[in-house]
Motif scaffolding. Structure first.
Motif: not given
Lengths: 120, 328
Positions: B135-139, B165-166, B169
């Motif tokens: 994910h773009s958040s680094a998750a 989060l993921v 998404y």
């Protein structure tokens, strides 16, 4: 010829270690020590231990024994639990065809690392 | 990999463009240690499996004590390996992320969504393995792959986690969007070493995804033995893809589907704890069955222990436990 070889070597021990671990998991005196362990890793270690105490090709040092059991001391690991392990070890070896003399010899070898296991 | 090697020094470990020449009578482990590589080691006798390494062409005798899934991936015991020819060691670099395009989305239940992705580059996997979504958040989250390579598209089943989060998404993604993935990982896949061996596939929730891949893969490879798939959920409406599974079982008589719930069982479900139902479903074949277990780590541990205590061989229990943080 080592006891390990006389009892059938690696193939025999592969099957026997499952039986040994089942005895431990179903014995209420010790089963709680295995609640959160990785079963595969545990079985591999126990196989190495069974191989070592029967004179098979495995090395085990007092240091290994110490570090492997350190975290169990706070959970109350004590002499009585080592006795249970030696009891099941004997039963497993008898199941493989070991004679009483062999079992006694293995028990004395297992006893030689008792202080390492218990961090003394 | 294409370089030619001096035949006088044929026993060589090849790591990309680096090599370690083995001395006469030296094991791979001893060679690694002599070269200053910090290689894990334990019993040095082929028993504890701590010195496991991976290569393209490991000597078969160094794989004898490993499970079939590990053998299939080239794992071997370094302390037991005395190669007679150059041994091409596997790269220790993690696979690089690649882009994959969303080709279709479909709701499978109130909170499970099926995504089909077309990877932009070659993506090698075995059905039942998992991939990471970055994910773009680094998750980073792991999802099992339900498809077969021959399907062309990667199929994922994503449960929407409250506040996740993921998973949030992935549930919002539209067709045509690109996702970053890397993989594949995992030890829970079919190895066609015995076409008559009974297989027991057990999972809860979206643990169905890898089981579906494994079942289809086994059928595809001509498996003849019974394939018993036990899918668990809290209550009947948590079980999804039921029509598709029923259809698959109709096509393949060796496949049977066993839905299992903890409460409100109807005529077509069994009610009870998943591990107990799994033991019942395996029945008298349990001793010779190979099991594939998918779910969070607590569930997998319970399943593993119950099947083992019921008499299943530890070497035949395959699982990739997912930690809660890794599987929203």
């Amino acid at each position: 010829m080592s006891l390990y070889e006389r009892l059938g070597g690696e193939p025999a021990f592969q099957a026997a270690v499952d039986g040994f671990y089942r005895l431990m998991l179903t014995d209420a005196r010790v089963s709680h020590f295995f609640d959160s362990v990785d079963m595969d890793g545990q079985i591999a270690k126990q196989k190495a231990f069974l191989t070592y105490v029967t004179g098979g090709p495995a090395e085990y040092t007092g240091k290994d024994m110490r570090s492997a059991h350190e975290h169990l001391l706070s959970k109350g690991l004590a002499d009585e639990h080592v006795d249970v392990v030696i009891e099941h070890l004997g039963a497993t070896l008898v199941g493989l065809g070991a004679k009483p003399d062999d079992v006694a010899e293995v028990a004395s070898l297992a006893n030689s690392v008792r202080n390492d296991i218990l961090g003394r | 990999m294409s370089q030619s090697l001096d035949p006088a020094q044929a026993a060589t470990l090849v790591f990309g463009d680096q090599r370690i020449d083995l001395l006469e009578g030296e094991s791979v482990l001893e060679g690694l240690e002599r070269a200053g590589v910090d290689a894990p080691a334990g019993c040095r006798a082929g028993t504890c499996c701590k010195c496991m390494q991976q290569a393209d062409n490991p000597p078969p005798e160094s794989q004898r004590q490993l499970r079939p899934t590990l053998r299939a991936q080239g794992f071997f015991l370094a302390c037991q390996a005395y190669p007679k020819e150059p041994l091409y060691m596997a790269s220790t670099e993690p696979p690089a992320p690649i882009s994959a395009r969303v080709v279709s989305v479909e709701s499978l239940s109130s909170d499970v969504r099926r995504l089909r992705l077309r990877p932009a580059q070659q993506f090698t996997y075995r059905p039942g393995q998992y991939l990471d979504v970055l994910h773009s958040s680094a998750a980073v989250r792991s999802y099992s792959i339900a498809s077969l390579p021959s399907d062309g598209l990667l199929e994922l089943h994503v449960r929407r986690i409250e506040g996740g989060l993921v998973s949030g998404y992935l549930h919002e993604l539209e067709v045509g969007a690109d996702v970053s993935i890397r993989g594949a990982f995992g030890q829970c896949f079919h190895v066609a070493d015995d076409p008559d061996k009974p297989l027991l596939l057990v999972g809860a929730g979206t643990g169905l995804a890898p089981l579906l891949g494994i079942a289809r893969d086994a059928l595809d490879q001509g498996h003849r033995g019974a394939i018993r798939l036990v899918h668990g959920g809290l209550q009947p409406d948590r079980l999804y893809l039921r029509d598709e599974l029923a259809q698959l079982a109709e096509t393949w008589p060796q496949l049977s589907i066993h839905p299992c719930v903890l409460r409100d069982a109807g005529a077509s479900e069994r009610q009870g704890a998943l591990d107990q139902v799994a033991v019942q479903v395996a029945g008298s074949t349990l001793g010779e069955t190979r099991a594939f277990l998918c779910g969070d780590s607590d569930l997998v541990r319970i399943l593993q222990r119950s099947l083992f205590l019921a008499g299943m061989s530890s070497a035949e229990i395959l699982a990739d436990p997912f930690d809660a943080a890794l599987s929203p």
